[in-house]
Scaffold this active site. Structure first.
Site, short mmCIF file in Angstrom:
data_model
loop_
_atom_site.label_atom_id
_atom_site.label_comp_id
_atom_site.label_asym_id
_atom_site.label_seq_id
_atom_site.Cartn_x
_atom_site.Cartn_y
_atom_site.Cartn_z
N LYS A 67 0.81 -1.22 0.00
CA LYS A 67 0.00 0.00 0.00
C LYS A 67 0.85 1.27 0.00
O LYS A 67 2.03 1.27 0.37
CB LYS A 67 -0.95 -0.01 1.20
CG LYS A 67 -2.08 -1.04 1.03
CD LYS A 67 -3.45 -0.43 1.01
CE LYS A 67 -4.47 -1.41 0.49
NZ LYS A 67 -5.47 -1.79 1.48
N ARG A 112 -4.50 -9.85 4.05
CA ARG A 112 -4.77 -9.87 2.60
C ARG A 112 -3.49 -9.42 1.91
O ARG A 112 -3.07 -8.28 2.09
CB ARG A 112 -5.93 -8.93 2.29
CG ARG A 112 -6.32 -8.86 0.83
CD ARG A 112 -7.46 -7.87 0.63
NE ARG A 112 -7.89 -7.83 -0.76
CZ ARG A 112 -7.29 -7.10 -1.70
NH1 ARG A 112 -6.25 -6.35 -1.41
NH2 ARG A 112 -7.73 -7.13 -2.94
C1 9MG Z 1 -10.16 -5.03 -2.23
N1 9MG Z 1 -9.25 -4.47 -1.26
C2 9MG Z 1 -8.18 -3.66 -1.48
N2 9MG Z 1 -7.59 -3.34 -0.32
C3 9MG Z 1 -8.30 -3.95 0.65
C4 9MG Z 1 -8.21 -4.00 2.04
O1 9MG Z 1 -7.28 -3.30 2.70
N3 9MG Z 1 -9.10 -4.73 2.73
C5 9MG Z 1 -10.09 -5.41 2.08
N4 9MG Z 1 -10.95 -6.12 2.83
N5 9MG Z 1 -10.23 -5.40 0.75
C6 9MG Z 1 -9.36 -4.68 0.07
#
Ligand code: 9MG
Length: 277
Positions: free
Chosen positions: A222, A256
């Site tokens: 990110k 994730r």
């Molecule tokens: C689809 N997506 C992109 N970034 C995300 C994040 O931080 N959390 C979740 N749940 N979905 C995300």
């Protein structure tokens, strides 16, 4: 708190952090640049992530990166549903990253184990689309819309505001018949948050975990990690691993990530240390 997380037919004990691998099927995806657009390569990538230890694969047909353009329902259905069907046939647990109730309904019919909604099921009909079955939901906090969300977001108390929002959304889901064991919450790193907001939320993961809902975090590659390290998006592996471990150490249950193999290894080491005490 070690209650189980039910996700489709699976019940995860949450005695170790779960890993959700990212599978973007968008031409403008910020991290894989559309490389997995072709269905066969997408399936191959999902299999690789499964073999590398992913517990879930998050399939997304609409980019949510800052400034991304929305896609139509038909395009999203066409990108996502055949993949979910293919993953379900192979016994791979698929989450579907969508805000559209029609896509949610089709994904659940195709065998999706989880709906991952960056809009926390606020669209009319979204909760109803997910209620009454075995599909898990991830409720994420986002301030504003992807097109404008990074335009100077302001909070009085980011942790309390985000936590209160997620608890209210989880209560709405439970009232509509979604079992508490099927609900995960997510502070939404980078979604209408400055670097300072993201760091405050990361330090406060324990506040979110104390709600009793498993906490899912998406920090992989990110922008805030780029701001801290000065690295381009494809050079943020070390930063992503550090962020994932910091989140898990504070109580996150699901990470994730794009780099499944490396994350699984890092978490194995973390787990071994924790279990040996
Ligand atoms: C689809 N997506 C992109 N970034 C995300 C994040 O931080 N959390 C979740 N749940 N979905 C995300």
């Amino acid at each position: 708190m070690n209650r189980s997380f039910r996700c489709g037919a699976r019940a995860f004990a949450l005695d170790r952090p779960l890993v959700m691998g990212v599978l973007n099927v968008t031409p403008d995806s910020f991290s894989d640049g559309g490389r997995f657009l072709a269905r066969e390569s997408a399936i191959a990538h999902a299999r690789r992530m499964r073999d590398d230890g992913a517990d879930l694969i998050d399939v997304g047909g609409e980019s949510s990166r800052p400034g991304a353009a929305p896609v139509t329902e038909d395009v999203e259905l066409e990108r996502v549903i055949p993949l979910v069907e293919a993953l379900a046939r192979e016994g791979i647990a698929a989450a579907v990253d969508t805000r559209k109730p029609a896509v949610m309904r089709a994904a659940i019919a195709a065998g999706a184990s989880m709906i991952n909604d960056i809009g926390a099921l606020q669209a009319p009909g979204a909760i109803e689309a997910c209620a009454g079955g075995r599909t898990a939901v991830c409720l994420m906090h986002m301030r504003g819309e992807p097109a404008t969300m990074q335009d100077a977001p302001v909070y009085d108390d980011v942790v309390t505001e985000v936590k209160d929002f997620l608890v209210a959304r989880a209560a709405a889901c439970e009232a509509a018949g979604i079992a508490a064991e099927r609900i995960a919450i997510d502070p939404g790193f980078g979604f209408g948050k400055t670097r300072a907001h993201n760091l405050a939320l990361l330090r406060a993961i324990g506040v979110f975990a104390a709600t009793g809902y498993p906490v899912l975090v998406g920090l992989s590659r990110k922008g805030s990690l780029g701001e801290i390290t000065g690295r381009a998006v494809d050079e943020r592996l070390a930063a992503s691993l550090a962020a994932a471990l910091a989140a898990v150490a504070r109580g996150a249950s699901i990470v994730r990530v794009h780099d499944v193999r490396e994350t699984v290894d890092a978490l194995k080491v973390w787990n071994a240390i924790e279990q040996s005490s």
